[in-house]
Design a protein around this motif. Sequence first.
Motif, PDB file in Angstrom:
ATOM      1  N   ARG A   3       0.856  -1.187   0.000  1.00  0.00           N
ATOM      2  CA  ARG A   3       0.000   0.000   0.000  1.00  0.00           C
ATOM      3  C   ARG A   3       0.887   1.231   0.000  1.00  0.00           C
ATOM      4  O   ARG A   3       1.759   1.398   0.855  1.00  0.00           O
ATOM      5  CB  ARG A   3      -0.917  -0.012   1.216  1.00  0.00           C
ATOM      6  CG  ARG A   3      -1.987  -1.085   1.156  1.00  0.00           C
ATOM      7  CD  ARG A   3      -2.871  -1.098   2.387  1.00  0.00           C
ATOM      8  NE  ARG A   3      -3.494   0.210   2.619  1.00  0.00           N
ATOM      9  CZ  ARG A   3      -4.365   0.438   3.599  1.00  0.00           C
ATOM     10  NH1 ARG A   3      -4.686  -0.544   4.440  1.00  0.00           N
ATOM     11  NH2 ARG A   3      -4.901   1.626   3.757  1.00  0.00           N
ATOM     12  N   THR A   4       0.664   2.092  -0.963  1.00  0.00           N
ATOM     13  CA  THR A   4       1.610   3.181  -1.195  1.00  0.00           C
ATOM     14  C   THR A   4       1.709   4.162  -0.033  1.00  0.00           C
ATOM     15  O   THR A   4       2.760   4.762   0.189  1.00  0.00           O
ATOM     16  CB  THR A   4       1.269   3.913  -2.513  1.00  0.00           C
ATOM     17  OG1 THR A   4       2.381   4.713  -2.897  1.00  0.00           O
ATOM     18  CG2 THR A   4       0.005   4.779  -2.349  1.00  0.00           C
ATOM     19  N   GLU A   5       0.631   4.344   0.745  1.00  0.00           N
ATOM     20  CA  GLU A   5       0.722   5.255   1.883  1.00  0.00           C
ATOM     21  C   GLU A   5       1.667   4.718   2.954  1.00  0.00           C
ATOM     22  O   GLU A   5       2.152   5.480   3.797  1.00  0.00           O
ATOM     23  CB  GLU A   5      -0.662   5.520   2.481  1.00  0.00           C
ATOM     24  CG  GLU A   5      -1.396   4.306   2.990  1.00  0.00           C
ATOM     25  CD  GLU A   5      -2.325   3.706   1.953  1.00  0.00           C
ATOM     26  OE1 GLU A   5      -3.413   3.241   2.349  1.00  0.00           O
ATOM     27  OE2 GLU A   5      -1.958   3.702   0.757  1.00  0.00           O
ATOM     28  N   HIS A   6       1.945   3.401   2.930  1.00  0.00           N
ATOM     29  CA  HIS A   6       2.937   2.808   3.822  1.00  0.00           C
ATOM     30  C   HIS A   6       4.297   2.716   3.129  1.00  0.00           C
ATOM     31  O   HIS A   6       5.336   2.989   3.741  1.00  0.00           O
ATOM     32  CB  HIS A   6       2.509   1.406   4.250  1.00  0.00           C
ATOM     33  CG  HIS A   6       1.205   1.386   4.976  1.00  0.00           C
ATOM     34  ND1 HIS A   6       0.389   0.275   5.012  1.00  0.00           N
ATOM     35  CD2 HIS A   6       0.553   2.346   5.691  1.00  0.00           C
ATOM     36  CE1 HIS A   6      -0.693   0.539   5.718  1.00  0.00           C
ATOM     37  NE2 HIS A   6      -0.627   1.794   6.131  1.00  0.00           N
ATOM     38  N   ALA A   7       4.285   2.300   1.880  1.00  0.00           N
ATOM     39  CA  ALA A   7       5.538   2.053   1.162  1.00  0.00           C
ATOM     40  C   ALA A   7       6.358   3.324   0.959  1.00  0.00           C
ATOM     41  O   ALA A   7       7.592   3.302   1.094  1.00  0.00           O
ATOM     42  CB  ALA A   7       5.249   1.401  -0.187  1.00  0.00           C
ATOM     43  N   ALA A  60       2.102  13.098   2.737  1.00  0.00           N
ATOM     44  CA  ALA A  60       0.996  13.628   1.937  1.00  0.00           C
ATOM     45  C   ALA A  60       0.983  12.999   0.546  1.00  0.00           C
ATOM     46  O   ALA A  60      -0.086  12.661   0.013  1.00  0.00           O
ATOM     47  CB  ALA A  60       1.122  15.150   1.825  1.00  0.00           C
ATOM     48  N   ARG A  61       2.145  12.812  -0.035  1.00  0.00           N
ATOM     49  CA  ARG A  61       2.260  12.207  -1.366  1.00  0.00           C
ATOM     50  C   ARG A  61       1.673  10.795  -1.365  1.00  0.00           C
ATOM     51  O   ARG A  61       0.885  10.431  -2.237  1.00  0.00           O
ATOM     52  CB  ARG A  61       3.732  12.187  -1.765  1.00  0.00           C
ATOM     53  CG  ARG A  61       4.045  11.762  -3.204  1.00  0.00           C
ATOM     54  CD  ARG A  61       5.564  11.816  -3.397  1.00  0.00           C
ATOM     55  NE  ARG A  61       5.986  11.644  -4.768  1.00  0.00           N
ATOM     56  CZ  ARG A  61       6.235  10.466  -5.340  1.00  0.00           C
ATOM     57  NH1 ARG A  61       6.063   9.355  -4.648  1.00  0.00           N
ATOM     58  NH2 ARG A  61       6.647  10.395  -6.601  1.00  0.00           N
ATOM     59  N   PHE A 147      -1.685  18.061  -3.920  1.00  0.00           N
ATOM     60  CA  PHE A 147      -0.284  17.930  -3.527  1.00  0.00           C
ATOM     61  C   PHE A 147       0.438  19.269  -3.648  1.00  0.00           C
ATOM     62  O   PHE A 147       1.279  19.619  -2.809  1.00  0.00           O
ATOM     63  CB  PHE A 147       0.392  16.864  -4.390  1.00  0.00           C
ATOM     64  CG  PHE A 147       1.764  16.466  -3.910  1.00  0.00           C
ATOM     65  CD1 PHE A 147       2.042  16.343  -2.557  1.00  0.00           C
ATOM     66  CD2 PHE A 147       2.772  16.196  -4.821  1.00  0.00           C
ATOM     67  CE1 PHE A 147       3.309  15.956  -2.119  1.00  0.00           C
ATOM     68  CE2 PHE A 147       4.037  15.815  -4.399  1.00  0.00           C
ATOM     69  CZ  PHE A 147       4.303  15.688  -3.052  1.00  0.00           C
ATOM     70  N   GLN A 148       0.098  20.033  -4.665  1.00  0.00           N
ATOM     71  CA  GLN A 148       0.711  21.347  -4.830  1.00  0.00           C
ATOM     72  C   GLN A 148       0.366  22.261  -3.650  1.00  0.00           C
ATOM     73  O   GLN A 148       1.189  23.058  -3.213  1.00  0.00           O
ATOM     74  CB  GLN A 148       0.273  21.981  -6.151  1.00  0.00           C
ATOM     75  CG  GLN A 148       0.979  23.303  -6.453  1.00  0.00           C
ATOM     76  CD  GLN A 148       0.704  23.782  -7.868  1.00  0.00           C
ATOM     77  OE1 GLN A 148       0.587  22.982  -8.792  1.00  0.00           O
ATOM     78  NE2 GLN A 148       0.597  25.090  -8.039  1.00  0.00           N
ATOM     79  N   ALA A 180       4.792  23.687  -7.913  1.00  0.00           N
ATOM     80  CA  ALA A 180       4.225  22.997  -9.068  1.00  0.00           C
ATOM     81  C   ALA A 180       5.219  22.009  -9.675  1.00  0.00           C
ATOM     82  O   ALA A 180       4.825  20.967 -10.214  1.00  0.00           O
ATOM     83  CB  ALA A 180       3.779  24.002 -10.122  1.00  0.00           C
ATOM     84  N   PHE A 181       6.506  22.330  -9.594  1.00  0.00           N
ATOM     85  CA  PHE A 181       7.531  21.443 -10.150  1.00  0.00           C
ATOM     86  C   PHE A 181       7.482  20.080  -9.466  1.00  0.00           C
ATOM     87  O   PHE A 181       7.538  19.043 -10.128  1.00  0.00           O
ATOM     88  CB  PHE A 181       8.914  22.075  -9.983  1.00  0.00           C
ATOM     89  CG  PHE A 181      10.049  21.185 -10.410  1.00  0.00           C
ATOM     90  CD1 PHE A 181      10.330  21.007 -11.744  1.00  0.00           C
ATOM     91  CD2 PHE A 181      10.816  20.512  -9.464  1.00  0.00           C
ATOM     92  CE1 PHE A 181      11.369  20.171 -12.150  1.00  0.00           C
ATOM     93  CE2 PHE A 181      11.852  19.679  -9.850  1.00  0.00           C
ATOM     94  CZ  PHE A 181      12.132  19.519 -11.197  1.00  0.00           C
ATOM     95  N   TRP A 182       7.362  20.082  -8.150  1.00  0.00           N
ATOM     96  CA  TRP A 182       7.330  18.820  -7.398  1.00  0.00           C
ATOM     97  C   TRP A 182       5.975  18.142  -7.505  1.00  0.00           C
ATOM     98  O   TRP A 182       5.888  16.909  -7.533  1.00  0.00           O
ATOM     99  CB  TRP A 182       7.692  19.083  -5.935  1.00  0.00           C
ATOM    100  CG  TRP A 182       9.074  19.632  -5.791  1.00  0.00           C
ATOM    101  CD1 TRP A 182       9.431  20.924  -5.554  1.00  0.00           C
ATOM    102  CD2 TRP A 182      10.291  18.896  -5.921  1.00  0.00           C
ATOM    103  NE1 TRP A 182      10.790  21.046  -5.532  1.00  0.00           N
ATOM    104  CE2 TRP A 182      11.354  19.820  -5.748  1.00  0.00           C
ATOM    105  CE3 TRP A 182      10.597  17.559  -6.161  1.00  0.00           C
ATOM    106  CZ2 TRP A 182      12.682  19.439  -5.809  1.00  0.00           C
ATOM    107  CZ3 TRP A 182      11.938  17.178  -6.224  1.00  0.00           C
ATOM    108  CH2 TRP A 182      12.951  18.100  -6.046  1.00  0.00           C
ATOM    109  N   ALA A 183       4.910  18.925  -7.555  1.00  0.00           N
ATOM    110  CA  ALA A 183       3.571  18.346  -7.641  1.00  0.00           C
ATOM    111  C   ALA A 183       3.362  17.618  -8.964  1.00  0.00           C
ATOM    112  O   ALA A 183       2.740  16.547  -9.010  1.00  0.00           O
ATOM    113  CB  ALA A 183       2.519  19.434  -7.461  1.00  0.00           C
ATOM    114  N   ASP A 184       3.870  18.172 -10.048  1.00  0.00           N
ATOM    115  CA  ASP A 184       3.665  17.571 -11.369  1.00  0.00           C
ATOM    116  C   ASP A 184       4.297  16.186 -11.485  1.00  0.00           C
ATOM    117  O   ASP A 184       3.921  15.399 -12.358  1.00  0.00           O
ATOM    118  CB  ASP A 184       4.238  18.480 -12.462  1.00  0.00           C
ATOM    119  CG  ASP A 184       3.386  19.717 -12.696  1.00  0.00           C
ATOM    120  OD1 ASP A 184       2.219  19.709 -12.267  1.00  0.00           O
ATOM    121  OD2 ASP A 184       3.896  20.687 -13.287  1.00  0.00           O
TER     122      ASP A 184
END
Length: 213
Positions: A3-7, A60-61, A147-148, A180-184
């Motif tokens: 599960r990505t929220e853990h990984a 958050a990601r 995320f942004q 925005a650079f990191w969010a994209d």
Amino acid sequence: LNRTEHAQPLLFAVQRAVAKALVAHGVVPEAVAGHSIGEVVAAVFSGVMSKRDGVQVVLARGRLMGGMETGSLLAVQASPDEVAGELSAYGLDVCVRNSDTQVVVGGPTDQVEAYEKALDETGVRHRRLATSHAFHSRQMLDAVMPFQRVLAGVALRNPELELLSAAVGRRVNDECRDPAFWADQVRSPVRFDLVVSELSQRDDILVEVGPGT
């Protein structure tokens, strides 16, 4: 753990710890780069964001990406050009470009399964990845703006150590201060092939850091 929220937080912790351990043993890098979540690790390591902010960004990601529609990723032993013409028929995206001969494609699981069957018929080698979502595909689009907004609350700085981004395949500097650079990057494909190509032109030793090394 799939599960990505853990990984994602676990990958962040392991990669950063191994990188810090290497430095403690005298292996000091001149430049850093990362693959997907590894790029956030590299950003923290290079001073773009603090460790505390980096942890919040990763949490958050993982939460936002994990909240998107589930899907699958498939590693394919082929060039980006070889698969590009086929993917539109299956509604899939090239999510990762690792090299001239290896890509990762992704999208809804049923469409990935249909593409797997087509690859079986042509004899192209492939392997399903143990993931819950099609990261860096169009399925992540709705995670970009939330995320942004998270990143807008983070103190972003120019890197103190040379940072190469797999989002654009080159050295980055001023763009590191743009949320925005990191969010994209949650939607954009990982262009690790360009980073490796750039680094391989230097007379340096390349060290890959991760949970499998």
